[in-house]
Scaffold this motif. Structure first.
Motif, PDB file in Angstrom:
ATOM      1  N   MET A 229      -2.877  17.457  -7.756  1.00 41.72           N
ATOM      2  CA  MET A 229      -2.878  17.253  -6.527  1.00 41.72           C
ATOM      3  C   MET A 229      -3.588  15.789  -6.172  1.00 41.72           C
ATOM      4  SD  MET A 229      -0.881  19.032  -5.041  1.00 41.72           S
ATOM      5  CE  MET A 229      -1.086  18.937  -3.363  1.00 41.72           C
ATOM      6  N   ALA A 230      -4.711  15.636  -6.966  1.00 40.92           N
ATOM      7  CA  ALA A 230      -5.622  14.668  -6.763  1.00 40.92           C
ATOM      8  C   ALA A 230      -4.998  13.262  -7.164  1.00 40.92           C
ATOM      9  CB  ALA A 230      -7.128  14.726  -7.243  1.00 40.92           C
ATOM     10  N   THR A 231      -4.324  13.350  -8.171  1.00 40.51           N
ATOM     11  CA  THR A 231      -3.678  12.325  -9.011  1.00 40.51           C
ATOM     12  C   THR A 231      -2.534  11.904  -8.088  1.00 40.51           C
ATOM     13  OG1 THR A 231      -4.041  12.933 -11.140  1.00 40.51           O
ATOM     14  CG2 THR A 231      -2.436  11.491 -10.924  1.00 40.51           C
ATOM     15  N   LEU A 232      -1.821  13.029  -7.562  1.00 40.74           N
ATOM     16  CA  LEU A 232      -0.758  12.490  -6.769  1.00 40.74           C
ATOM     17  C   LEU A 232      -1.360  11.703  -5.357  1.00 40.74           C
ATOM     18  CD1 LEU A 232       1.777  15.632  -7.132  1.00 40.74           C
ATOM     19  CD2 LEU A 232       1.994  13.681  -7.711  1.00 40.74           C
ATOM     20  N   ALA A 233      -2.236  12.292  -4.777  1.00 45.23           N
ATOM     21  CA  ALA A 233      -2.835  11.651  -3.360  1.00 45.23           C
ATOM     22  C   ALA A 233      -3.189  10.222  -3.875  1.00 45.23           C
ATOM     23  CB  ALA A 233      -4.193  12.587  -3.256  1.00 45.23           C
ATOM     24  N   VAL A 234      -4.060  10.075  -5.124  1.00 44.43           N
ATOM     25  CA  VAL A 234      -4.528   8.776  -5.319  1.00 44.43           C
ATOM     26  C   VAL A 234      -3.290   7.831  -5.471  1.00 44.43           C
ATOM     27  CG1 VAL A 234      -5.694   7.531  -7.247  1.00 44.43           C
ATOM     28  CG2 VAL A 234      -6.641   9.305  -6.256  1.00 44.43           C
ATOM     29  N   GLY A 235      -2.084   8.118  -6.513  1.00 43.57           N
ATOM     30  CA  GLY A 235      -1.194   7.639  -6.550  1.00 43.57           C
ATOM     31  C   GLY A 235      -0.136   7.049  -5.412  1.00 43.57           C
ATOM     32  N   ALA A 236      -0.171   8.056  -4.294  1.00 47.66           N
ATOM     33  CA  ALA A 236       0.584   7.709  -2.977  1.00 47.66           C
ATOM     34  C   ALA A 236      -0.303   6.686  -2.276  1.00 47.66           C
ATOM     35  CB  ALA A 236       0.386   9.269  -2.032  1.00 47.66           C
ATOM     36  N   LEU A 237      -1.777   6.826  -2.047  1.00 49.94           N
ATOM     37  CA  LEU A 237      -2.577   5.855  -1.312  1.00 49.94           C
ATOM     38  C   LEU A 237      -2.269   4.341  -2.245  1.00 49.94           C
ATOM     39  CD1 LEU A 237      -4.716   5.511   0.830  1.00 49.94           C
ATOM     40  CD2 LEU A 237      -6.274   6.141  -0.750  1.00 49.94           C
ATOM     41  N   LEU A 238      -2.314   4.447  -3.293  1.00 49.71           N
ATOM     42  CA  LEU A 238      -2.717   3.121  -4.081  1.00 49.71           C
ATOM     43  C   LEU A 238      -1.127   2.504  -3.782  1.00 49.71           C
ATOM     44  CD1 LEU A 238      -4.392   3.725  -7.232  1.00 49.71           C
ATOM     45  CD2 LEU A 238      -5.400   2.476  -5.426  1.00 49.71           C
ATOM     46  N   THR A 239      -0.003   3.428  -4.000  1.00 51.72           N
ATOM     47  CA  THR A 239       1.255   2.956  -3.628  1.00 51.72           C
ATOM     48  C   THR A 239       1.483   2.170  -2.224  1.00 51.72           C
ATOM     49  OG1 THR A 239       2.327   4.386  -4.964  1.00 51.72           O
ATOM     50  CG2 THR A 239       3.653   3.349  -3.465  1.00 51.72           C
ATOM     51  N   VAL A 240       0.900   2.853  -1.123  1.00 49.04           N
ATOM     52  CA  VAL A 240       0.948   2.184   0.238  1.00 49.04           C
ATOM     53  C   VAL A 240      -0.037   1.072   0.188  1.00 49.04           C
ATOM     54  CG1 VAL A 240       0.075   2.613   2.506  1.00 49.04           C
ATOM     55  CG2 VAL A 240       1.268   4.603   1.350  1.00 49.04           C
ATOM     56  N   CYS A 241      -0.883   1.030  -0.307  1.00 46.68           N
ATOM     57  CA  CYS A 241      -1.807  -0.333  -0.274  1.00 46.68           C
ATOM     58  C   CYS A 241      -1.020  -1.348  -1.111  1.00 46.68           C
ATOM     59  CB  CYS A 241      -3.280  -0.085  -1.109  1.00 46.68           C
ATOM     60  SG  CYS A 241      -4.235   1.122  -0.242  1.00 46.68           S
ATOM     61  N   SER A 242      -0.529  -0.891  -2.441  1.00 49.33           N
ATOM     62  CA  SER A 242       0.303  -2.008  -3.157  1.00 49.33           C
ATOM     63  C   SER A 242       1.545  -2.528  -2.446  1.00 49.33           C
ATOM     64  CB  SER A 242       0.969  -1.216  -4.494  1.00 49.33           C
ATOM     65  OG  SER A 242      -0.014  -0.902  -5.186  1.00 49.33           O
ATOM     66  N   LEU A 243       2.201  -1.850  -1.725  1.00 46.69           N
ATOM     67  CA  LEU A 243       3.235  -2.167  -0.740  1.00 46.69           C
ATOM     68  C   LEU A 243       2.603  -3.085   0.367  1.00 46.69           C
ATOM     69  CD1 LEU A 243       5.545   0.819  -0.223  1.00 46.69           C
ATOM     70  CD2 LEU A 243       6.111  -1.239  -1.487  1.00 46.69           C
ATOM     71  N   PHE A 244       1.654  -2.850   0.915  1.00 47.51           N
ATOM     72  CA  PHE A 244       1.024  -3.532   1.937  1.00 47.51           C
ATOM     73  C   PHE A 244       0.658  -4.960   1.370  1.00 47.51           C
ATOM     74  CE2 PHE A 244      -2.931  -5.225   3.887  1.00 47.51           C
ATOM     75  CZ  PHE A 244      -2.665  -5.429   5.333  1.00 47.51           C
ATOM     76  N   VAL A 245      -0.008  -5.070  -0.026  1.00 50.22           N
ATOM     77  CA  VAL A 245      -0.156  -6.293  -0.579  1.00 50.22           C
ATOM     78  C   VAL A 245       1.212  -7.317  -0.724  1.00 50.22           C
ATOM     79  CG1 VAL A 245      -0.764  -7.113  -2.831  1.00 50.22           C
ATOM     80  CG2 VAL A 245      -2.319  -5.568  -1.680  1.00 50.22           C
ATOM     81  N   SER A 246       2.030  -6.343  -1.472  1.00 47.27           N
ATOM     82  CA  SER A 246       3.564  -6.879  -1.297  1.00 47.27           C
ATOM     83  C   SER A 246       4.078  -7.679  -0.139  1.00 47.27           C
ATOM     84  CB  SER A 246       4.313  -5.972  -2.061  1.00 47.27           C
ATOM     85  OG  SER A 246       4.231  -5.510  -3.282  1.00 47.27           O
ATOM     86  N   VAL A 247       3.727  -6.861   0.793  1.00 49.95           N
ATOM     87  CA  VAL A 247       4.295  -7.389   2.161  1.00 49.95           C
ATOM     88  C   VAL A 247       3.513  -8.910   2.603  1.00 49.95           C
ATOM     89  CG1 VAL A 247       4.361  -7.039   4.732  1.00 49.95           C
ATOM     90  CG2 VAL A 247       5.356  -5.046   2.940  1.00 49.95           C
ATOM     91  N   MET A 248       2.261  -8.712   2.354  1.00 46.42           N
ATOM     92  CA  MET A 248       1.418  -9.852   2.869  1.00 46.42           C
ATOM     93  C   MET A 248       1.470 -10.957   1.691  1.00 46.42           C
ATOM     94  SD  MET A 248       0.615  -8.704   5.813  1.00 46.42           S
ATOM     95  CE  MET A 248      -0.282 -10.074   6.213  1.00 46.42           C
ATOM     96  N   ILE A 249       1.665 -10.720   0.637  1.00 45.55           N
ATOM     97  CA  ILE A 249       1.449 -11.756  -0.414  1.00 45.55           C
ATOM     98  C   ILE A 249       2.414 -12.843   0.010  1.00 45.55           C
ATOM     99  CG2 ILE A 249       2.945 -11.130  -2.306  1.00 45.55           C
ATOM    100  CD1 ILE A 249       0.320 -11.566  -3.947  1.00 45.55           C
ATOM    101  N   ASP A 250       3.630 -12.773   0.345  1.00 52.23           N
ATOM    102  CA  ASP A 250       4.607 -13.712   0.579  1.00 52.23           C
ATOM    103  C   ASP A 250       4.372 -14.600   1.570  1.00 52.23           C
ATOM    104  OD1 ASP A 250       6.409 -14.126  -1.678  1.00 52.23           O
ATOM    105  OD2 ASP A 250       7.458 -12.373  -1.020  1.00 52.23           O
ATOM    106  N   PRO A 251       3.757 -14.038   2.778  1.00 52.19           N
ATOM    107  CA  PRO A 251       3.465 -14.901   4.023  1.00 52.19           C
ATOM    108  C   PRO A 251       2.175 -15.736   3.695  1.00 52.19           C
ATOM    109  CG  PRO A 251       4.034 -12.838   4.763  1.00 52.19           C
ATOM    110  CD  PRO A 251       4.116 -12.465   3.491  1.00 52.19           C
ATOM    111  N   ALA A 252       1.091 -14.968   2.613  1.00 55.77           N
ATOM    112  CA  ALA A 252       0.038 -15.704   2.453  1.00 55.77           C
ATOM    113  C   ALA A 252       0.286 -16.802   1.372  1.00 55.77           C
ATOM    114  CB  ALA A 252      -0.713 -14.738   1.365  1.00 55.77           C
ATOM    115  N   ARG A 253       1.358 -16.814   0.415  1.00 51.86           N
ATOM    116  CA  ARG A 253       1.770 -17.793  -0.383  1.00 51.86           C
ATOM    117  C   ARG A 253       2.080 -18.953   0.545  1.00 51.86           C
ATOM    118  NH1 ARG A 253       4.682 -13.922  -4.102  1.00 51.86           N
ATOM    119  NH2 ARG A 253       3.038 -13.237  -5.534  1.00 51.86           N
TER     120      ARG A 253
END
Length: 296
Positions: A229-253
């Protein structure tokens, strides 16, 4: 053959130069249209389910891939190139839906082979020869060269996003546990132990404070369910953060001019590819003997 080839090869040079000059003028409008925050979010929303899976996979894969690539390059420099074919098989990352859409937009709006073919058909030397069948240009070959260069561009861009996601994971381990080497599984295991300790401390018969000290010395083992459960929760949180990074990285570039530089480089590299591929194709065709006229 030289007399036939010279004007044709000069004409194809001219067409390719006109094509690349024209395409460079469309780079700025293309960036403004497709790499804004709102447009990036709109494209990402269409592929959210798939990218939720691929984003953490790519983040996990990026660092091992870079290590393998470095090992292969070192091996090659030491005179042992047997591992080089490995890099042709291993993907730098697994394409997300967002990445595929960007590739399609670049191929259709920025460096479409149809634009080059229009220049060729309008050329006073090449146009009549293409229409009459005196020379042949395979548009599929042109598209292959275009797609190869686009894939190089998007792979390098995706690698930046994947490395950022991996660094985000490592940063989380360092911030919460002072360990710079933890991945998703390691973070999940550490959080599971922390939760098990907190739960045991809260139920300790001498009170939570004493329990915290006791279980700090004799930490309870988390259950398999807690770890999962802890691994799934960490994975889900990091995935959301990764997607946020993906969304913001192109406008930043876009903001710092990185897209402009990279897309200009893409067009320059494509120009070189087309010079080599099309001139080789035309030379091969022109080497064929001209049909002999029948005596009347």
């Amino acid at each position: 053959m030289d007399q036939r080839a010279a004007p044709v090869l000069c004409a194809i040079d001219d067409c390719i130069e006109k094509f690349t000059t024209d395409r460079k003028q469309t780079i700025s409008p293309f960036i403004e249209k497709h790499f804004s925050v709102s447009e990036t979010i709109q494209i990402q929303k269409k592929h959210l389910p798939l990218d939720l899976i691929l984003s953490p996979v790519n983040a996990l894969w990026s660092i091992p891939y870079l290590m393998i690539k470095k090992a292969v390059e070192t091996s090659d420099k030491m005179g042992w190139p047997v591992l080089n074919p490995l890099m042709d098989v291993l993907p730098a990352s697994f394409k997300t839906g967002y990445q595929k859409d960007i590739e399609k937009l670049i191929a259709t709006e920025l460096v479409s082979e149809d634009v080059l073919m229009d220049y060729i058909r309008k050329d006073p030397v090449l146009g009549p020869m293409v229409v009459s069948g005196a020379i042949e240009l395979d548009q599929r070959k042109i598209r292959t060269e275009v797609l190869k260069e686009i894939e190089k561009y998007t792979s390098s861009q995706a690698m930046i996003s994947d490395v950022c996601s991996s660094l985000l994971t490592l940063a989380a381990g360092w911030i919460y546990f002072g360990d710079k080497s933890l991945g998703v599984m390691g973070l999940g295991s550490r959080f599971a132990r922390k939760m098990a300790r907190e739960k045991a401390s809260s139920n300790f018969f001498l009170g939570e404070k004493v329990g915290s000290v006791f279980y700090g010395v004799f930490p309870p083992a988390p259950t398999n369910t807690q770890i999962v459960m802890a691994t799934l929760a960490v994975g889900a949180l990091l995935t959301v953060c990764s997607l946020f990074v993906s969304v913001m990285i192109d406008p930043a570039r876009k903001r710092f001019g990185m897209h402009d530089k990279k897309l200009h480089s893409l067009v320059d590299n494509l120009e070189e590819r087309l010079f080599i591929a099309l001139k080789k194709d035309l030379k091969s065709h022109l080497r064929q003997p001209a049909p002999m006229k029948q005596a009347g």
